[in-house]
Design an enzyme around this catalytic site. Structure first.
Site, PDB file in Angstrom:
ATOM      1  N   ASN A 226       1.049  -1.186  -0.233  1.00 22.06           N
ATOM      2  CA  ASN A 226       0.067  -0.105   0.243  1.00 22.06           C
ATOM      3  C   ASN A 226       0.798   1.438   0.279  1.00 22.06           C
ATOM      4  O   ASN A 226       1.786   1.589   0.654  1.00 22.06           O
ATOM      5  CB  ASN A 226      -0.755  -0.250   1.382  1.00 22.06           C
ATOM      6  CG  ASN A 226      -1.522   1.289   1.723  1.00 22.06           C
ATOM      7  OD1 ASN A 226      -1.621   1.630   0.636  1.00 22.06           O
ATOM      8  ND2 ASN A 226      -2.435   1.876   2.458  1.00 22.06           N
ATOM      9  N   TRP A 227       0.780   2.224  -0.805  1.00 24.63           N
ATOM     10  CA  TRP A 227       2.387   2.819  -0.936  1.00 24.63           C
ATOM     11  C   TRP A 227       1.515   4.558  -0.521  1.00 24.63           C
ATOM     12  O   TRP A 227       1.993   5.287  -0.538  1.00 24.63           O
ATOM     13  CB  TRP A 227       2.216   3.338  -2.606  1.00 24.63           C
ATOM     14  CG  TRP A 227       3.438   2.023  -3.675  1.00 24.63           C
ATOM     15  CD1 TRP A 227       3.869   1.493  -2.556  1.00 24.63           C
ATOM     16  CD2 TRP A 227       3.590   2.477  -4.822  1.00 24.63           C
ATOM     17  NE1 TRP A 227       4.613   0.978  -3.395  1.00 24.63           N
ATOM     18  CE2 TRP A 227       4.432   2.029  -4.216  1.00 24.63           C
ATOM     19  CE3 TRP A 227       3.687   3.246  -5.936  1.00 24.63           C
ATOM     20  CZ2 TRP A 227       5.584   1.128  -5.908  1.00 24.63           C
ATOM     21  CZ3 TRP A 227       4.031   3.296  -7.192  1.00 24.63           C
ATOM     22  CH2 TRP A 227       5.274   2.460  -7.092  1.00 24.63           C
ATOM     23  N   LYS A 228      -0.142   4.044   0.085  1.00 26.87           N
ATOM     24  CA  LYS A 228      -0.870   5.320   0.650  1.00 26.87           C
ATOM     25  C   LYS A 228      -0.452   6.868  -0.615  1.00 26.87           C
ATOM     26  O   LYS A 228      -0.565   6.540  -1.555  1.00 26.87           O
ATOM     27  CB  LYS A 228       0.026   5.405   2.116  1.00 26.87           C
ATOM     28  CG  LYS A 228       0.301   3.793   2.696  1.00 26.87           C
ATOM     29  CD  LYS A 228       0.733   4.677   4.445  1.00 26.87           C
ATOM     30  CE  LYS A 228       0.185   3.442   5.016  1.00 26.87           C
ATOM     31  NZ  LYS A 228       0.127   3.056   6.103  1.00 26.87           N
TER      32      LYS A 228
ATOM     33  N   HIS B 234      -9.614   1.907   5.507  1.00 24.53           N
ATOM     34  CA  HIS B 234      -7.991   1.348   5.515  1.00 24.53           C
ATOM     35  C   HIS B 234      -8.255   2.473   7.140  1.00 24.53           C
ATOM     36  O   HIS B 234      -8.607   3.539   6.737  1.00 24.53           O
ATOM     37  CB  HIS B 234      -6.233   2.227   4.510  1.00 24.53           C
ATOM     38  CG  HIS B 234      -5.602   1.912   5.065  1.00 24.53           C
ATOM     39  ND1 HIS B 234      -5.295   3.188   6.601  1.00 24.53           N
ATOM     40  CD2 HIS B 234      -4.773   1.083   5.315  1.00 24.53           C
ATOM     41  CE1 HIS B 234      -4.041   2.876   6.701  1.00 24.53           C
ATOM     42  NE2 HIS B 234      -3.182   1.540   6.167  1.00 24.53           N
TER      43      HIS B 234
ATOM     44  N   GLU C  99      -6.684   5.207   8.099  1.00 27.33           N
ATOM     45  CA  GLU C  99      -6.067   6.218   7.912  1.00 27.33           C
ATOM     46  C   GLU C  99      -7.329   7.086   7.345  1.00 27.33           C
ATOM     47  O   GLU C  99      -7.422   8.422   7.537  1.00 27.33           O
ATOM     48  CB  GLU C  99      -4.767   7.160   6.456  1.00 27.33           C
ATOM     49  CG  GLU C  99      -3.206   6.234   7.741  1.00 27.33           C
ATOM     50  CD  GLU C  99      -2.219   4.930   7.282  1.00 27.33           C
ATOM     51  OE1 GLU C  99      -2.777   5.765   5.599  1.00 27.33           O
ATOM     52  OE2 GLU C  99      -1.693   4.673   7.298  1.00 27.33           O
TER      53      GLU C  99
ATOM     54  N   GLU D 231      -5.285  -4.362  11.276  1.00 29.92           N
ATOM     55  CA  GLU D 231      -4.317  -3.592  11.632  1.00 29.92           C
ATOM     56  C   GLU D 231      -4.403  -2.650  12.132  1.00 29.92           C
ATOM     57  O   GLU D 231      -5.276  -1.712  12.233  1.00 29.92           O
ATOM     58  CB  GLU D 231      -3.810  -2.463   9.486  1.00 29.92           C
ATOM     59  CG  GLU D 231      -4.299  -3.716   8.562  1.00 29.92           C
ATOM     60  CD  GLU D 231      -3.267  -2.281   7.732  1.00 29.92           C
ATOM     61  OE1 GLU D 231      -2.119  -2.865   6.865  1.00 29.92           O
ATOM     62  OE2 GLU D 231      -4.354  -1.293   7.324  1.00 29.92           O
TER      63      GLU D 231
ATOM     64  N   GLY E  21       3.123   1.999  10.481  1.00 24.52           N
ATOM     65  CA  GLY E  21       3.699   3.457  10.332  1.00 24.52           C
ATOM     66  C   GLY E  21       4.656   3.477  12.013  1.00 24.52           C
ATOM     67  O   GLY E  21       5.077   4.701  11.985  1.00 24.52           O
TER      68      GLY E  21
ATOM     69  N   SER F 255       3.913  -2.355  10.526  1.00 28.43           N
ATOM     70  CA  SER F 255       4.901  -2.419  10.085  1.00 28.43           C
ATOM     71  C   SER F 255       5.834  -3.875  10.707  1.00 28.43           C
ATOM     72  O   SER F 255       7.176  -3.977  10.781  1.00 28.43           O
ATOM     73  CB  SER F 255       5.899  -2.025  11.808  1.00 28.43           C
ATOM     74  OG  SER F 255       4.969  -0.795  12.396  1.00 28.43           O
TER      75      SER F 255
ATOM     76  N   GLY G 279       2.794  -1.119   4.177  1.00 28.19           N
ATOM     77  CA  GLY G 279       2.850   0.220   3.848  1.00 28.19           C
ATOM     78  C   GLY G 279       4.114   0.429   3.689  1.00 28.19           C
ATOM     79  O   GLY G 279       4.719   0.544   2.461  1.00 28.19           O
ATOM     80  N   GLY G 280       5.330   1.252   4.828  1.00 24.96           N
ATOM     81  CA  GLY G 280       6.539   1.891   4.730  1.00 24.96           C
ATOM     82  C   GLY G 280       7.170   0.841   3.767  1.00 24.96           C
ATOM     83  O   GLY G 280       8.394   1.095   2.711  1.00 24.96           O
TER      84      GLY G 280
HETATM   85  P1  PGA Z   1       2.815   0.340   7.674  1.00 24.10           P
HETATM   86  O1  PGA Z   1       1.648   0.649   7.124  1.00 24.10           O
HETATM   87  O2  PGA Z   1       3.389  -1.009   6.794  1.00 24.10           O
HETATM   88  O3  PGA Z   1       3.649   1.215   7.011  1.00 24.10           O
HETATM   89  O4  PGA Z   1       2.640   0.595   9.061  1.00 24.10           O
HETATM   90  C1  PGA Z   1       0.898  -0.714   6.778  1.00 24.10           C
HETATM   91  C2  PGA Z   1      -0.501  -0.370   6.313  1.00 24.10           C
HETATM   92  O5  PGA Z   1      -1.386   1.003   7.091  1.00 24.10           O
HETATM   93  O6  PGA Z   1      -1.049  -0.932   5.624  1.00 24.10           O
END
Ligand code: PGA
Length: 254
Positions: free
Chosen positions: A10-12, A93, A95, A167, A173, A212, A233-234
């Protein structure tokens, strides 16, 4: 039926045309891991270009509207994503729940729209740190799954088009990953609710862990009972960070 582990990046709100080179490198490497289903979800402007840049991996969006078209400035519909070749969409998500006030009922309506458009859907759920500290993690996640997963979608579920990502919000993150025993317990709770909704077909729903995930912790998390993959994500932003997670999901040939 044992499904392939599903590793989704997930590149966000990260990415650029230059970053398509990373996607191409991930795509080339993916061909070495045919036992892993790999996908990337970039921001909307890059969904089409990324689709054209890759062949072995899935491509998805990070949200969609409930309507197919119309007066909804700034929004993107599920049929539009399908039209440019997207395979799936991430919905609900944390976010989006935080930044856009998305609630379970809206996430469910979006999931219905996406499944109707032929897309796969990854529905995200997860508790906050306050909720975990108050001993409410399972109850919160159970309520989110019950409210966000559309119950009348047995055919899509049977076709393997529904996934749920657990999650924990406090792990996203932050570099703080959930303990494996907690992941096992939470995935079991998600599974129990899915069985209550779909009966036996629920075993076709993959439950991903997110928060993470990196090359160091992936093997432990992906090996945990009930974990069908990871939402990353990251560590999905570069080939060097993402591929070790894919490798951890892959069964060595014997
Ligand atoms: P993260 O994000 O791996 O950067 O913690 C995961 C996500 O929000 O899908």
């Amino acid at each position: 039926m044992t499904q392939r582990p599903y590793i989704v990046g997930n590149w966000k709100m990260n990415g650029s045309r230059a970053m398509l080179a990373e996607a191409r490198a991930i795509d080339r490497a993916a061909q070495r891991y045919p036992d892993v289903e790999i996908a990337l979800a970039p921001p909307f402007p890059f969904v089409g270009p990324l689709r054209e840049a890759v062949t072995a991996i899935g491509v998805g969006g990070q949200d969609c509207h409930t309507a197919t078209k119309g007066a909804h400035t700034g929004d993107v519909s599920a049929p539009m994503l399908a039209d440019i070749g997207a395979d799936f969409v991430i919905l609900g998500h944390s976010e989006r729940r935080r930044d856009h006030g998305e609630k379970d009922a809206l996430v469910r309506a979006k999931a219905e729209a996406a499944l109707a458009a032929g897309l796969g859907v990854i529905i995200c759920v997860g508790e906050t740190l306050d909720e975990r500290d108050a001993g409410k993690a399972e109850a919160v996640v159970d309520r989110q799954v019950k409210g966000s997963v559309p119950p009348g979608e047995s055919a899509a579920v049977a076709a393997g088009r529904l996934a749920v990502a657990y999650e924990p919000v406090w792990a996203i993150g932050t570099g703080r990953v959930a303990a494996v025993e907690d992941v096992i317990a939470m995935h079991a709770a998600v599974r129990a609710r899915l069985v209550a909704i779909f009966g036996e077909e629920a075993d076709k729903v993959r439950i991903l862990y997110g928060g993470s995930v990196n090359g160091e912790n992936a093997a432990g998390l992906l090996g945990a009972e009930g974990v069908g993959g990871a939402l990353v994500g990251g560590a999905s932003l570069t080939t060097d960070a993402f591929l070790p997670i894919v490798a951890a999901a892959s069964q060595p040939a014997d």
